[in-house]
Design a protein around this motif. Structure first.
Motif, mmCIF file in Angstrom:
data_model
loop_
_atom_site.group_PDB
_atom_site.id
_atom_site.type_symbol
_atom_site.label_atom_id
_atom_site.label_comp_id
_atom_site.label_asym_id
_atom_site.label_seq_id
_atom_site.Cartn_x
_atom_site.Cartn_y
_atom_site.Cartn_z
ATOM 1 N N GLU A 172 -6.447 7.870 -4.590
ATOM 2 C CA GLU A 172 -6.052 8.129 -3.200
ATOM 3 C C GLU A 172 -7.104 7.593 -2.241
ATOM 4 O O GLU A 172 -6.770 7.016 -1.204
ATOM 5 N N ILE B 120 0.835 -1.205 0.000
ATOM 6 C CA ILE B 120 0.000 0.000 0.000
ATOM 7 C C ILE B 120 0.870 1.256 0.000
ATOM 8 O O ILE B 120 0.563 2.237 -0.684
ATOM 9 N N LEU C 294 1.969 1.927 -3.504
ATOM 10 C CA LEU C 294 0.889 2.555 -4.266
ATOM 11 C C LEU C 294 0.771 4.036 -3.922
ATOM 12 O O LEU C 294 0.648 4.884 -4.803
ATOM 13 N N ALA C 295 0.798 4.331 -2.624
ATOM 14 C CA ALA C 295 0.652 5.720 -2.176
ATOM 15 C C ALA C 295 1.787 6.589 -2.702
ATOM 16 O O ALA C 295 1.558 7.711 -3.176
ATOM 17 N N ARG D 161 -6.023 0.624 3.092
ATOM 18 C CA ARG D 161 -5.441 0.701 4.443
ATOM 19 C C ARG D 161 -6.460 0.254 5.480
ATOM 20 O O ARG D 161 -6.129 -0.452 6.429
ATOM 21 N N ILE E 226 -6.790 3.901 -2.015
ATOM 22 C CA ILE E 226 -5.640 3.538 -1.177
ATOM 23 C C ILE E 226 -6.016 3.635 0.296
ATOM 24 O O ILE E 226 -5.667 2.769 1.105
#
Length: 119
Positions: free
Chosen positions: A100, A28, A31-32, A107, A103
């Motif tokens: 976003e 993650i 990705l962020a 999380r 994402i």
């Protein structure tokens, strides 16, 4: 005598939840970081384009002194291209903001913490 499959099943152990959390967190975070880099690039391009056009429109005399061209005003077609590019950049930014959010949802699904979407 147990079969090969029975021995394999008997010896099977799942990864620890801590290891899974670390792997998920790293995925993650990657990705962020990627979407942050994309957004930064889009914002930089948009900001630079707007700055150049404003400077051209606000200070044509200054630019004319620096240019060998007698007519430094952009044509209508050039301004239309700028408008189209800005629209495209805005759409891309909008889609990146959705990513976003996704994402942030990832999380939450993995129990991770981190910055909220759009922050």
């Amino acid at each position: 005598m147990p079969t090969v499959l029975e021995r394999a099943i008997a010896g099977f152990t799942a990864r620890s939840s801590k290891r899974n959390a670390a792997i998920d967190g790293a995925r993650i975070a990657s990705l962020a970081e990627s979407i942050d880099a994309v957004i930064a690039g889009l914002v930089a391009e948009r900001t630079g384009l707007i700055r150049r056009v404003k400077r051209l429109l606000d200070e044509p005399e200054t630019l004319a002194k620096c240019s060998s061209a007698s007519n430094v005003q952009p044509s209508k077609s050039e301004l239309k291209r700028v408008e189209n590019r800005l629209r495209s950049l805005d759409l891309q930014l909008s889609e990146c903001r959705h990513i976003e959010g996704a994402i942030a949802n990832l999380r939450g699904l993995t129990g991770g913490t981190g910055r909220a979407a759009g922050v």
